[in-house]
Scaffold this active site. Structure first.
Site, short mmCIF file in Angstrom:
data_model
loop_
_atom_site.label_atom_id
_atom_site.label_comp_id
_atom_site.label_asym_id
_atom_site.label_seq_id
_atom_site.Cartn_x
_atom_site.Cartn_y
_atom_site.Cartn_z
N GLU A 150 -7.24 3.93 8.30
CA GLU A 150 -7.34 3.94 6.97
C GLU A 150 -8.81 4.36 6.59
O GLU A 150 -9.04 5.43 5.66
CB GLU A 150 -7.10 2.72 6.26
CG GLU A 150 -5.48 2.63 6.07
CD GLU A 150 -4.76 1.99 7.24
OE1 GLU A 150 -5.61 1.30 8.10
OE2 GLU A 150 -3.65 1.95 7.33
N THR A 162 2.58 7.97 5.62
CA THR A 162 1.67 7.04 5.90
C THR A 162 1.28 6.58 7.28
O THR A 162 0.40 5.73 7.59
CB THR A 162 2.23 5.66 5.10
OG1 THR A 162 1.28 4.88 4.90
CG2 THR A 162 3.35 5.29 5.95
N ASP A 196 0.82 -1.07 -0.03
CA ASP A 196 -0.06 0.12 0.26
C ASP A 196 0.81 1.14 -0.18
O ASP A 196 0.61 2.00 -0.74
CB ASP A 196 -0.96 -0.09 1.21
CG ASP A 196 -0.33 -0.40 2.44
OD1 ASP A 196 0.73 -0.53 2.49
OD2 ASP A 196 -1.16 -0.28 3.22
#
Ligand SMILES: *[C@@H]1O[C@H](CO)[C@@H](O)[C@H](O)[C@H]1NC(C)=O
Ligand SMILES: *[C@@H]1O[C@H](CO)[C@@H](O)[C@H](O)[C@H]1NC(C)=O
Ligand SMILES: *[C@@H]1O[C@H](CO)[C@@H](O)[C@H](O)[C@H]1NC(C)=O
Ligand SMILES: *[C@@H]1O[C@H](CO)[C@@H](O)[C@H](O)[C@H]1NC(C)=O
Ligand SMILES: *[C@@H]1O[C@H](CO)[C@@H](O)[C@H](O)[C@H]1NC(C)=O
Length: 575
Positions: free
Chosen positions: A388, A471, A276
């Protein structure tokens, strides 16, 4: 004025103001405003419940065990599924505190931030005999420190003058130096594991993942820009380039590979676990450093993802060599993709909606969900407080201002409070079908989950500033000084540059121009408007565009934006 008159005036003023108050209460905008205030407080309480319990029961160890009100020195366990080579004398690195630094500032708690910085400056050391996962340590510890350093030197944050002496940067540099031996491989791809004191261990595994070797560039690149030492950025860049050179003819990458031979081990891949952040970092590196090469890699990678992984609103996995679908599974890490997709709002919204449906069905998002059977994965039924979905919801709200996302955020917040809140903090869910809890509060709950939910309801931190989030949810300011050069298409448009950024209308929360704005006296009106990557022009009340002219130029990449069929401006509309 007589007393009588005075009373009449008071009465009139009272009547007018109650009428106005009533009006404003029935006004949908003020309803929205009250809702946001309410939710902001709810999320704030969540953060402090997690933070205060960590400080009370776990600090300076790494993470909190909320059920037993104890701690775990988990930095060496992250990514270490079989819990191999655990250290003997490692007593933690205050991981959750480092991860909380930027959130504290976003919540406006400067005093606590300063207190944390002074503790870390005096007490944190990386000279410990602990084998850690390079990727995890990079995004959580290095990212947390670099981001907090940049926030600490930003004069707008108004800290006690003279107290901060770059201590966080000193720590970050010390850590960065300890990362470098991992990159001494024939391919330049780093080992996945490094001992902070002794470097790469004898007999260390040579297996790494795509995200593990391909998402180091934001933190290490920023460290190079801040210290003037090019080694960090060079090492991360070389690894990223090498990884990209190993893609298949379909522009797909696998999930795991060998750092010595450069051969793929797992050829199947998707946009979830193990891959990802590789995609995410290509586009974010382009925004942060303005290098065309990142943009070209992202563009090709993105097109391949759409072509081979996408199936309606879902993304399945495929073999990098053939493009044939392998696993029809939803993994909860994939929920970040709608956020990356921001230019294509219609597609992002439909993916986001499907993820939210699964969330609603179980109360939280299971780690894996079998799409073809519409059922939970037999073993991966857990929900470790992952961010997320909240992250995508925040980005989509920023992009569209559609109040629906505020409701999604409310539902996420409520189910977190309902299912995962315990006396000693927030606990991960071991099994979403029974809601049995696990004794672990992950540091990313404070770095990301709470932060994105808070920003959904209060983005004042972002006003007049332009950040990208790593991230792990750590904000890095986008600075023109870090950019190589402006894209050709921007400089080709021959207009006069305004040097003083203050003259330009701040279009929206995430836009502070990296690209110099153009004067209004030019014929190309559209070029004046600088917009952030995920915004439509604020001038239009419904946040929708009719033509490309409505969309202006993206303020971080200086590329022209275009208007999609669905009526949203976007940067990424090339598929
Ligand atoms: C900052 O955090 C500390 C620790 O949780 C808390 O005691 C204090 O009230 C907070 N301050 C603000 C302004 O929120
Ligand atoms: C460093 O740690 C020691 C021992 O826990 C503590 O007494 C001291 O106050 C800490 N330093 C700072 C600046 O907080
Ligand atoms: C490395 O592995 C070899 C073979 O498995 C073994 O003989 C050796 O003792 C190992 N070395 C260390 C330092 O663990
Ligand atoms: C996204 O989907 C939801 C649910 O179908 C809908 O209510 C919302 O209006 C959509 N938003 C946008 C911006 O398309
Ligand atoms: C760019 O515009 C300026 C001002 O309008 C003009 O003087 C200059 O010649 C132009 N340059 C080019 C390369 O067209």
């Amino acid at each position: 004025m007589s007393i009588r008159h005075w009373r009449t005036w008071v009465l009139i003023i009272f009547l007018i103001s109650t009428a106005l108050l009533k009006l404003s209460l029935s006004d949908p905008d003020s309803h929205l405003c009250r809702k946001k205030l309410l939710m902001r407080e709810k999320v704030r309480r969540m953060f402090y419940h997690a933070y205060d319990n960590y400080m009370k029961y776990a600090f300076p160890h790494d993470e909190l065990k909320p059920l037993t009100k104890s701690f775990t020195d988990s930095l060496s366990e992250l990514g270490n599924l079989r819990l191999e080579h655990l250290p003997q004398n490692y007593k933690g690195s205050a991981l959750t505190l480092i991860e909380s630094l930027s959130s504290l500032l976003i919540l406006g708690n400067n005093t606590e931030f300063e207190r944390a910085v002074s503790w870390l400056s005096e007490n944190l050391t990386f000279d410990v005999d602990a084998r850690v996962n390079l990727f995890e340590c990079n995004i959580r510890v290095l990212g947390g420190l670099v981001s907090a350093h940049m926030l600490a030197i930003d004069s707008r944050n108004r800290f006690t003058p003279g107290t901060y002496k770059n201590e966080l940067l000193t720590l970050a540099e010390d850590l960065g130096q300890r990362f470098l031996p991992a990159f001494s491989t024939p391919t330049g791809l780093p080992y996945a594991w490094i001992n902070l004191k002794y470097g790469v261990m004898a007999n260390e595994t040579t297996e790494t993942s795509t995200s593990g070797s391909g998402s180091l560039i934001l933190e290490m690149g920023a460290l190079s820009k801040l210290t003037g030492n090019p080694q960090y950025e060079a090492a991360a860049f070389r690894a990223l380039r090498k990884l990209w050179s190993l893609r298949s003819s379909l522009n797909l990458l696998g999930t795991t590979l060998d750092v010595v031979t450069g051969k793929w081990i797992e050829h199947s891949s998707g946009i979830g676990a193990g891959v990802d952040s590789f995609y995410e970092y290509l586009v974010k590196a382009y925004i942060l450093f303005g290098k065309e090469e990142y943009w070209r890699m992202f563009q090709s990678a993105y097109v391949a993802v759409q072509k081979y992984f996408r199936h309606g609103p879902w993304y399945h996995e495929a073999d990098m060599r053939t493009g044939h679908a392998t696993y029809w599974q939803l993994t909860s890490l994939q929920a970040f993709w709608p956020g990356v997709l921001v230019g294509d709002i219609a597609a992002a919204n439909s993916s986001h909606r499907e993820f939210f449906k699964v969330w609603e069905r179980f109360g939280v998002l299971p780690e894996r969900y079998l799409l073809d059977h519409q059922m939970l994965h037999p073993t991966e039924k857990y929900y470790p407080l992952r961010p997320e979905l909240a992250e995508s919801t925040f980005y989509l709200y920023q992009a569209t201002k559609d109040p629906w996302y505020l409701e999604v955020g409310e539902s996420i917040t409520d189910s977190l409070n309902l299912h995962t809140k315990v006396k000693g903090g927030f606990a991960s869910v071991r099994d979403v079908s029974t809601m049995v809890l696990e004794d672990h509060q992950h540091s990313f709950f404070l770095a990301e989950t709470c932060k994105y939910l808070y920003l959904l309801y209060d983005d004042s931190f972002l006003v007049d500033r332009n950040y990208i989030f790593t991230t792990e949810g750590h904000p890095l300011p986008v600075l023109s000084a870090w950019h190589d050069k402006f894209p050709e298409e921007y400089t080709l448009a021959n207009n006069t540059f305004i040097q003083r950024a203050s003259k330009v209308r701040r279009a929206s929360a995430m836009s502070l121009q990296v690209c110099p704005a153009m004067t209004a006296s030019t014929s190309r009106q559209a070029y004046q408007k600088l917009e952030s990557a995920c915004h439509v022009a604020d001038a239009r009340i419904d946040y929708r565009c009719l033509t490309d002219e409505d969309c202006g130029v993206d303020a971080t990449s200086c590329r022209r934006r275009s208007c999609s069929i669905a009526g949203f401006c976007g940067l990424w509309l090339f598929v």
